[in-house]
Motif scaffolding. Structure first.
Motif, PDB file in Angstrom:
ATOM      1  N   PRO A   1       0.836  -1.214   0.000  1.00  0.00           N
ATOM      2  CA  PRO A   1       0.000   0.000   0.000  1.00  0.00           C
ATOM      3  C   PRO A   1       0.863   1.253   0.000  1.00  0.00           C
ATOM      4  O   PRO A   1       1.885   1.323   0.677  1.00  0.00           O
ATOM      5  CB  PRO A   1      -0.797  -0.130   1.299  1.00  0.00           C
ATOM      6  CG  PRO A   1       0.013  -1.041   2.167  1.00  0.00           C
ATOM      7  CD  PRO A   1       0.710  -1.977   1.246  1.00  0.00           C
ATOM      8  N   LYS A   2       0.437   2.249  -0.750  1.00  0.00           N
ATOM      9  CA  LYS A   2       1.258   3.451  -0.929  1.00  0.00           C
ATOM     10  C   LYS A   2       0.800   4.638  -0.100  1.00  0.00           C
ATOM     11  O   LYS A   2       1.596   5.483   0.263  1.00  0.00           O
ATOM     12  CB  LYS A   2       1.254   3.857  -2.414  1.00  0.00           C
ATOM     13  CG  LYS A   2       1.640   2.739  -3.376  1.00  0.00           C
ATOM     14  CD  LYS A   2       3.061   2.264  -3.160  1.00  0.00           C
ATOM     15  CE  LYS A   2       3.483   1.263  -4.209  1.00  0.00           C
ATOM     16  NZ  LYS A   2       2.682   0.044  -4.263  1.00  0.00           N
ATOM     17  N   THR A   3      -0.501   4.745   0.154  1.00  0.00           N
ATOM     18  CA  THR A   3      -1.034   5.943   0.789  1.00  0.00           C
ATOM     19  C   THR A   3      -1.866   5.592   2.003  1.00  0.00           C
ATOM     20  O   THR A   3      -2.216   4.422   2.232  1.00  0.00           O
ATOM     21  CB  THR A   3      -1.914   6.722  -0.209  1.00  0.00           C
ATOM     22  OG1 THR A   3      -3.089   5.941  -0.497  1.00  0.00           O
ATOM     23  CG2 THR A   3      -1.173   7.014  -1.494  1.00  0.00           C
ATOM     24  N   VAL A   4      -2.217   6.609   2.781  1.00  0.00           N
ATOM     25  CA  VAL A   4      -3.083   6.423   3.944  1.00  0.00           C
ATOM     26  C   VAL A   4      -4.425   5.831   3.515  1.00  0.00           C
ATOM     27  O   VAL A   4      -4.985   4.972   4.191  1.00  0.00           O
ATOM     28  CB  VAL A   4      -3.288   7.771   4.677  1.00  0.00           C
ATOM     29  CG1 VAL A   4      -4.378   7.648   5.733  1.00  0.00           C
ATOM     30  CG2 VAL A   4      -1.983   8.225   5.312  1.00  0.00           C
ATOM     31  N   LYS A   5      -4.935   6.260   2.349  1.00  0.00           N
ATOM     32  CA  LYS A   5      -6.237   5.790   1.893  1.00  0.00           C
ATOM     33  C   LYS A   5      -6.228   4.324   1.493  1.00  0.00           C
ATOM     34  O   LYS A   5      -7.247   3.632   1.581  1.00  0.00           O
ATOM     35  CB  LYS A   5      -6.712   6.657   0.716  1.00  0.00           C
ATOM     36  CG  LYS A   5      -7.099   8.068   1.109  1.00  0.00           C
ATOM     37  CD  LYS A   5      -7.663   8.812  -0.097  1.00  0.00           C
ATOM     38  CE  LYS A   5      -8.100  10.223   0.301  1.00  0.00           C
ATOM     39  NZ  LYS A   5      -8.664  10.970  -0.857  1.00  0.00           N
ATOM     40  N   THR A   6      -5.075   3.827   1.040  1.00  0.00           N
ATOM     41  CA  THR A   6      -5.026   2.440   0.546  1.00  0.00           C
ATOM     42  C   THR A   6      -4.367   1.474   1.515  1.00  0.00           C
ATOM     43  O   THR A   6      -4.293   0.284   1.222  1.00  0.00           O
ATOM     44  CB  THR A   6      -4.264   2.381  -0.789  1.00  0.00           C
ATOM     45  OG1 THR A   6      -2.899   2.820  -0.576  1.00  0.00           O
ATOM     46  CG2 THR A   6      -4.912   3.269  -1.830  1.00  0.00           C
ATOM     47  N   VAL A   7      -3.896   1.949   2.673  1.00  0.00           N
ATOM     48  CA  VAL A   7      -3.094   1.099   3.539  1.00  0.00           C
ATOM     49  C   VAL A   7      -3.894  -0.094   4.069  1.00  0.00           C
ATOM     50  O   VAL A   7      -3.321  -1.152   4.344  1.00  0.00           O
ATOM     51  CB  VAL A   7      -2.503   1.932   4.708  1.00  0.00           C
ATOM     52  CG1 VAL A   7      -3.582   2.324   5.708  1.00  0.00           C
ATOM     53  CG2 VAL A   7      -1.387   1.165   5.400  1.00  0.00           C
ATOM     54  N   LEU A   8      -5.206   0.048   4.193  1.00  0.00           N
ATOM     55  CA  LEU A   8      -6.017  -1.048   4.713  1.00  0.00           C
ATOM     56  C   LEU A   8      -6.769  -1.803   3.622  1.00  0.00           C
ATOM     57  O   LEU A   8      -7.531  -2.722   3.922  1.00  0.00           O
ATOM     58  CB  LEU A   8      -7.012  -0.519   5.754  1.00  0.00           C
ATOM     59  CG  LEU A   8      -6.396   0.054   7.034  1.00  0.00           C
ATOM     60  CD1 LEU A   8      -7.480   0.557   7.974  1.00  0.00           C
ATOM     61  CD2 LEU A   8      -5.536  -0.991   7.738  1.00  0.00           C
ATOM     62  N   ASN A   9      -6.552  -1.413   2.367  1.00  0.00           N
ATOM     63  CA  ASN A   9      -7.189  -2.150   1.273  1.00  0.00           C
ATOM     64  C   ASN A   9      -6.739  -3.612   1.297  1.00  0.00           C
ATOM     65  O   ASN A   9      -5.546  -3.910   1.235  1.00  0.00           O
ATOM     66  CB  ASN A   9      -6.834  -1.532  -0.086  1.00  0.00           C
ATOM     67  CG  ASN A   9      -7.563  -0.236  -0.333  1.00  0.00           C
ATOM     68  OD1 ASN A   9      -8.387   0.189   0.475  1.00  0.00           O
ATOM     69  ND2 ASN A   9      -7.267   0.403  -1.457  1.00  0.00           N
ATOM     70  N   GLY A  10      -7.683  -4.502   1.377  1.00  0.00           N
ATOM     71  CA  GLY A  10      -7.351  -5.926   1.382  1.00  0.00           C
ATOM     72  C   GLY A  10      -6.926  -6.477   2.719  1.00  0.00           C
ATOM     73  O   GLY A  10      -6.614  -7.672   2.823  1.00  0.00           O
ATOM     74  N   ALA A  11      -6.905  -5.639   3.775  1.00  0.00           N
ATOM     75  CA  ALA A  11      -6.468  -6.135   5.082  1.00  0.00           C
ATOM     76  C   ALA A  11      -7.391  -7.221   5.619  1.00  0.00           C
ATOM     77  O   ALA A  11      -6.964  -8.092   6.373  1.00  0.00           O
ATOM     78  CB  ALA A  11      -6.388  -4.978   6.085  1.00  0.00           C
TER      79      ALA A  11
END
Length: 468
Positions: free
Chosen positions: A361-371
């Protein structure tokens, strides 16, 4: 005839925070903790070169270590607590009650200390007796930390640390032992050393915007981990047929690999890559490719894909961010899959690096994508091969000084059972680079060692580096 190697227990006791110093406390597990319910405990071994007699060890060093440990546990009290999953709760919680304690074992070994501190392959069974076993004491409560300090007369000592990942990830676990060591090194147990490094417990700011917790609880239920069937995994105690070795990847080698990968991408795509090629990414990719080639050359598997799992510390990338001293789990798991033939091909390293980098993940918005998919991703691998990285160069495992210098060697010995590859910062005076710990059966280790070393020395990876 040589005498057998032995580890003799000299004393077993329990250490707790000072009486009345910590109120009864409950810490609910977060969605960052829950995937660790099906993971093995972490086991670290710290080796210190030190000429010390048994008398001095028992009557000076050990009392200082126990006293400073008690003072440290006052602030890191979750380690002394237990994990409990009550019928009234949808998930487990860590409970601390006044008087809770951790097992502390003092032992003596006649093993060859210098041999154990080597990088070359060593029998796993020589190392595991030095690690404190983390064993359940009842079906209702599960302990979270165990310690063992072992004397090698006139040679050194080892400090074995075992902790359940539900209470802390590697970063938080090594934070604890660094603080304990700093308090111990003051001899008087001066707790003022704690003031700049107190752990942070508040979990109310950890927001679950995507229903991650429920996804993980449902996946846990699918593998029969529920309130009724709750148990924690213990590391196997049976003898192992593996050897463990440490491989050094210094900063110069890493930079050459990065340059080769970037050059290769420019040659193929005529433009700069859209992903960030970090030191961690290119090293992980190199390990993955070497392992696949080595193991496939010995015992080819009938699998089409290879899988790779990389833990990433996201404390500072959450919104709101957690402090670096957060005590708990601050990890998400980056899952990557590639066709085996691609990894075995000429551009295997390039494809591995690109896949690992793009999964991060690259950004704060995507850090939990798929967690919420971490466990389902693992299940999807099925019988196909999965490689896991544990540890981190940011854990600062060599910055642990009990008053007799920094460690001569650090081993994450739990990897010998879990099959993961460990990665920590390079010890000694060198700056940059990694120590890579791997446990394999002997013939597999020989194949991997040959590939890892010979490829760095002679392969194409250094041919194009001058073009950049």
């Amino acid at each position: 005839m040589d005498q057998p190697h032995t580890v003799k227990v000299l004393e077993q006791c329990r250490v707790s925070p000072p009486p009345g110093s910590v109120p009864q406390t409950s810490l609910p597990l977060t969605f960052l903790d829950l995937p660790l319910l099906c993971m093995y405990p972490a086991q670290f071994l710290y080796f210190y070169e030190l000429k010390v007699s048994k008398t001095h060890f028992m009557y000076s060093i050990i009392p200082d270590m126990k006293h400073s440990l008690s003072l440290t546990l006052q602030h890191f009290f979750p380690f002394a607590g237990n994990v409990i999953w009550s019928p009234q709760s949808i998930k487990p919680e860590i409970i601390y009650v006044d008087g809770d304690s951790i097992p502390f074992t003092t032992a003596e070994s006649n093993f060859n200390f210098k041999h154990l501190c080597g990088n070359y392959p060593r029998d796993v069974n020589e190392l595991t007796p030095l690690a404190a076993p983390l064993l359940p004491v009842s079906t209702a409560a599960r302990p979270l930390l165990a310690l063992q300090v072992t004397l090698f007369p006139d040679s050194g000592i080892s400090v074995g640390l075992s902790f359940c990942h539900l209470v802390a990830d590697g970063k938080a676990g090594t934070h604890f032992i660094r603080v304990w060591a700093s308090v111990c090194s003051s001899l008087s147990g001066d707790t003022s050393l704690l003031s700049h490094s107190l752990p942070y417990f508040d979990r109310t700011t950890i927001i679950d915007p995507y229903g991650i917790e429920m996804s993980i609880l449902n996946d846990l239920k699918n593998i029969n981990i529920t309130q009724k069937s709750f148990t924690l995994n213990c590391l196997p105690t049976d003898p192992s047929n593996k050897v463990v070795a440490t491989f050094i990847m210094d900063s110069a080698k890493i930079e050459k690999l990065k340059k080769w990968v970037l050059t290769r991408i420019l040659e193929k795509n005529k433009k700069e890559p859209l992903f960030k090629l970090t030191t961690l990414v290119v090293t992980s990719a190199y390990i993955w490719v070497c392992l696949v080639k080595a193991l496939e050359g010995i015992d080819p598997l009938n699998n089409l894909r290879e899988h790779f799992l990389l833990p990433l510390d996201v404390r500072t990338r959450l919104d709101p961010a957690l402090p670096e001293t957060y005590l708990g789990n601050g990890l998400v798991f980056s899952f990557t899959s590639l066709q085996k033939n691609d990894l075995l091909g000429e551009d295997g390293l390039v494809m591995a690096a690109e896949a690992i980098a793009k999964a991060n993940p690259k950004t704060v918005k995507t850090v939990l994508n798929g967690a919420g998919n971490v466990l389902s991703n693992l299940f999807s691998a099925g019988s196909e091969r999965l490689f896991v990285i544990s540890g981190s160069p940011r854990m600062n495992v060599y910055d642990v000084n009990f008053g007799f210098g920094k460690p001569k060697k650090v081993e994450i010995i739990s990897s010998t059972s879990t099959g993961s590859v460990t990665m920590v910062e390079l010890g000694g005076a060198a700056e940059g680079g990694f120590e890579i710990g791997i446990a394999l059966v002997k013939h597999e280790m020989n194949a991997f060692a040959s590939l890892f070393d010979d490829t760095l020395k002679t392969e194409k990876y250094f041919v194009h580096s001058s073009r950049l």
